[in-house]
Design a protein around this motif. Structure first.
Motif, short mmCIF file in Angstrom:
data_model
loop_
_atom_site.label_atom_id
_atom_site.label_comp_id
_atom_site.label_asym_id
_atom_site.label_seq_id
_atom_site.Cartn_x
_atom_site.Cartn_y
_atom_site.Cartn_z
N ALA A 150 9.38 -10.16 15.66
CA ALA A 150 8.94 -9.90 17.03
C ALA A 150 7.47 -10.25 17.24
CB ALA A 150 9.18 -8.44 17.40
N GLY A 151 6.82 -10.76 16.20
CA GLY A 151 5.42 -11.17 16.32
C GLY A 151 4.43 -10.14 15.83
N GLY A 152 4.93 -9.04 15.26
CA GLY A 152 4.03 -8.02 14.75
C GLY A 152 3.56 -8.34 13.35
N GLY A 153 2.91 -7.42 12.75
CA GLY A 153 2.45 -7.60 11.38
C GLY A 153 1.01 -8.04 11.28
N GLY A 154 0.63 -8.42 10.08
CA GLY A 154 -0.74 -8.75 9.77
C GLY A 154 -1.18 -7.93 8.57
N TYR A 155 -2.22 -8.40 7.90
CA TYR A 155 -2.66 -7.73 6.68
C TYR A 155 -3.14 -6.32 6.99
CZ TYR A 155 -5.07 -6.86 2.27
OH TYR A 155 -5.46 -6.31 1.08
N GLY A 156 -2.45 -5.34 6.44
CA GLY A 156 -2.81 -3.95 6.62
C GLY A 156 -2.41 -3.36 7.96
N TYR A 169 5.57 2.44 1.53
CA TYR A 169 5.06 2.11 2.86
C TYR A 169 3.80 1.24 2.79
CZ TYR A 169 8.29 5.50 4.87
OH TYR A 169 9.43 6.16 5.27
N GLU A 170 3.25 1.05 1.59
CA GLU A 170 2.06 0.19 1.43
C GLU A 170 2.50 -1.27 1.38
OE1 GLU A 170 -0.87 -2.24 -0.17
OE2 GLU A 170 0.81 -1.64 -1.47
N GLY A 171 1.75 -2.16 2.04
CA GLY A 171 2.17 -3.52 2.26
C GLY A 171 2.48 -4.31 1.00
N SER A 172 1.58 -4.33 0.03
CA SER A 172 1.81 -5.12 -1.18
C SER A 172 2.94 -4.54 -2.02
CB SER A 172 0.53 -5.18 -2.02
OG SER A 172 -0.49 -5.88 -1.33
N THR A 173 3.07 -3.22 -2.02
CA THR A 173 4.13 -2.57 -2.79
C THR A 173 5.50 -2.91 -2.23
OG1 THR A 173 2.63 -0.74 -3.33
CG2 THR A 173 4.97 -0.38 -3.68
N GLY A 218 5.13 -10.64 7.02
CA GLY A 218 4.67 -9.59 7.92
C GLY A 218 3.49 -8.82 7.38
N THR A 219 3.48 -8.59 6.07
CA THR A 219 2.36 -7.84 5.48
C THR A 219 1.20 -8.75 5.10
OG1 THR A 219 3.34 -8.06 3.27
CG2 THR A 219 3.91 -6.10 4.54
N GLU A 220 1.46 -10.07 5.06
CA GLU A 220 0.48 -11.06 4.62
C GLU A 220 -0.04 -10.71 3.22
OE1 GLU A 220 -2.55 -11.81 7.51
OE2 GLU A 220 -1.12 -12.45 9.04
N ALA A 221 0.90 -10.27 2.38
CA ALA A 221 0.56 -9.90 1.00
C ALA A 221 0.79 -11.10 0.09
CB ALA A 221 1.41 -8.72 0.55
N ARG A 222 -0.27 -11.58 -0.53
CA ARG A 222 -0.14 -12.72 -1.43
C ARG A 222 0.76 -12.40 -2.61
NH1 ARG A 222 -6.60 -13.32 -1.23
NH2 ARG A 222 -6.26 -11.12 -1.61
N THR A 223 0.78 -11.13 -2.99
CA THR A 223 1.65 -10.71 -4.09
C THR A 223 3.10 -11.03 -3.78
OG1 THR A 223 0.12 -8.91 -4.63
CG2 THR A 223 2.38 -8.72 -5.44
N GLY A 224 3.53 -10.77 -2.55
CA GLY A 224 4.90 -11.03 -2.17
C GLY A 224 5.26 -12.50 -2.25
N VAL A 404 -1.04 -5.37 -8.11
CA VAL A 404 -0.92 -4.11 -7.37
C VAL A 404 -0.87 -2.97 -8.37
CG1 VAL A 404 0.30 -2.88 -5.54
CG2 VAL A 404 0.51 -5.36 -5.69
N GLY A 405 -1.55 -1.88 -8.08
CA GLY A 405 -1.55 -0.74 -8.98
C GLY A 405 -0.30 0.10 -8.84
N ILE A 406 0.83 -0.38 -9.38
CA ILE A 406 2.11 0.31 -9.24
C ILE A 406 2.71 0.61 -10.61
CG2 ILE A 406 2.71 -0.48 -6.93
CD1 ILE A 406 4.17 -2.84 -8.16
N ALA A 407 1.86 1.02 -11.54
CA ALA A 407 2.34 1.32 -12.89
C ALA A 407 3.30 2.50 -12.90
CB ALA A 407 1.16 1.60 -13.82
N PHE A 408 3.15 3.42 -11.94
CA PHE A 408 4.00 4.62 -11.91
C PHE A 408 4.80 4.70 -10.61
CE2 PHE A 408 0.53 5.75 -14.82
CZ PHE A 408 1.25 6.16 -15.92
#
Length: 457
Positions: A150-156, A169-173, A218-224, A404-408
């Motif tokens: 729908a045109g939404g999104g953007g980094y953060g 709910y965090e973008g990169s995660t 949508g999240t503009e996450a380079r990780t994704g 991304v800090g997702i070790a746990f």
């Protein structure tokens, strides 16, 4: 209306567990992933829903469930050792208040991951858990994909149901997880038995895969984007016509490029030139600091030890007239990597335990796949395909975890629990056959009747 629906839905699930206590296990998967108490406006907001459902799941398993074949595996022992180690580092943490806050949910994640394989002792239960996990994550993924279209999104700025920047709910995660579950969703559509493997099931799985690919946009996450690229490479292992597959990917990339927002293209361009991007330059500075910190504190500084860092960040940008450098002083920046998160918080022993947990899982899944892939039994082939799907998802996680800090991250430990349950189920199924084959090699030995555990219930 949403508040009443969520409350009624949760209440219905809990009541269903009175007849089938395993429903409470599935309910916890849903509650821990979606967190309906966050989405609710009033009725559920003051209820410690995760704790209630966790208690019901454990009590239901202890008193009402059949525990035949349930046993602790080596990877569960590794998680137990990691849990105990994290407890002691928390007691001597550099920042005791912040460390205690993170410990309050980390231990629950590890305990649940150790408990879950004990309850997933049949093929049907493994599939049911996988299905609930995929559908629960799909609620967030589809919501984010629709907003992106729908045109939404953007980094953060892309919000999933609510304005929250924690957990999935965090973008990169969510970008990493959305790509990691694609193989599992496709496996459910192809080999699942709870929902029939028909055109509607496949259509939903393909739609969910497409929605997952939209999340990094949508999240503009380079990780994704990196995770999507890795998954595309991993799936080449099983496709029949590889050149056709590669050509299709190339064509899709060309067709999609003009439709991407400029902000996404500009942000992805910083992957090649990280010195012009403050976020990427900060990551490198934090990782360099962490290596120095670990040299002085080999056993780590406890959870949130990054709060003690002080960084000097230098960025450079070419404006057409020359290169301009900017020096920035920052402090208390997060690790932005699960590997450096483990090193900085738990030191070299903690990192070694965590890496052993990850790598041993990949090896076990490969063993299951190789052992069963040529079997004539349909159930064996389903197990082999599930092992491959979980392995692909785990490789995607390990790449995303580098940034991304997702070790746990609790969702990832649920995937690890699925892996453990699958490996144990395969061992239970093949053990009688292996014993019978050994007995046949002994002169005069009587044949052993083999009755593999059924996949029902």
């Amino acid at each position: 209306m949403l508040d009443l629906f969520l409350t009624g839905f949760v209440a219905l699930i809990l009541l269903m567990g009175l007849r089938k206590p395993f429903i409470w296990v599935l309910a916890f998967l849903y509650v821990d992933i979606v967190a309906p108490q966050k989405i609710s406006y009033a009725l559920l907001t003051n209820v410690q829903l995760s704790l209630v459902v966790f208690f019901l799941a454990v009590v239901g398993w202890l008193f009402f469930d059949n525990k035949q074949g349930a046993r602790f595996s080596g990877r569960q022992v590794l998680m137990l050792l990691l849990l105990v180690y994290c407890y002691f580092t928390t007691q001597s943490a550099d920042f005791p208040v912040e460390a205690a806050d993170k410990w309050s949910w980390v231990w629950k994640s590890l305990v649940w991951a150790m408990f879950l394989p004990l309850a997933l002792r049949t093929q049907l239960r493994i599939e049911a858990a996988a299905l609930v996990m995929v559908l629960s994550a799909a609620a967030l993924i589809i919501d984010g994909a629709l907003k992106t279209m729908a045109g939404g999104g953007g980094y953060g700025t892309l919000k999933l149901f609510i304005n929250d920047n924690n957990g999935l709910y965090e973008g990169s995660t969510i970008s990493c997880v959305a790509i990691a579950i694609i193989p599992l969703a496709l496996w459910l559509a192809r080999d699942g038995t709870i929902f029939p493997a028909n055109s509607r099931t496949r259509l939903f799985a393909y739609g969910l895969a497409f929605a997952g690919l939209l999340i990094p946009i949508g999240t503009e996450a380079r990780t994704g984007l990196l995770c999507a690229g890795l998954l595309a490479v991993l799936m080449m292992r099983t496709v029949k016509y590889r050149w056709l597959y590669v050509g299709g990917l190339a064509l899709a990339a060309v067709l999609v490029q003009p439709l991407l927002p400029n902000s996404f293209s500009n942000r992805m361009g910083t992957i090649e030139n990280n010195q012009s991007d403050q976020s990427a330059a900060t990551r490198l500075a934090v990782w360099k600091w962490t290596l120095g910190y670990a040299a002085e504190h080999p056993f780590g500084g406890g959870f949130d030890s990054f709060r003690g860092n002080k960084l000097e960040i230098i960025t450079s940008e070419d404006d057409g007239f020359g290169s301009n450098s900017t020096k920035i002083i920052d402090q208390g920046r997060a690790f932005h990597s699960a590997y450096f998160e483990m090193l900085g918080e738990q030191g070299w022993p903690g990192l070694a335990l965590w890496l052993t947990l990850q790598i041993s899982g990949l090896i076990q899944l490969e063993g299951v796949r190789r052992r069963l892939r040529k079997s004539d039994a349909p159930s064996d082939r389903r197990y082999a395909d599930l092992a491959l799907a979980l392995q692909q998802g785990h490789f995607v996680y390990l790449l995303g975890a580098a940034f991304v800090g997702i070790a746990f991250q609790p969702f990832v430990y649920m995937l690890i629990a699925l892996q453990i349950a699958l490996v144990q189920q395969v061992r239970r199924k093949t053990a009688p056959v292996a014993v019978a084959q050994r007995r046949m090699q002994v002169p005069g030995a009587e044949p052993l009747a083999t009755n593999a555990p059924a996949g029902a219930n």
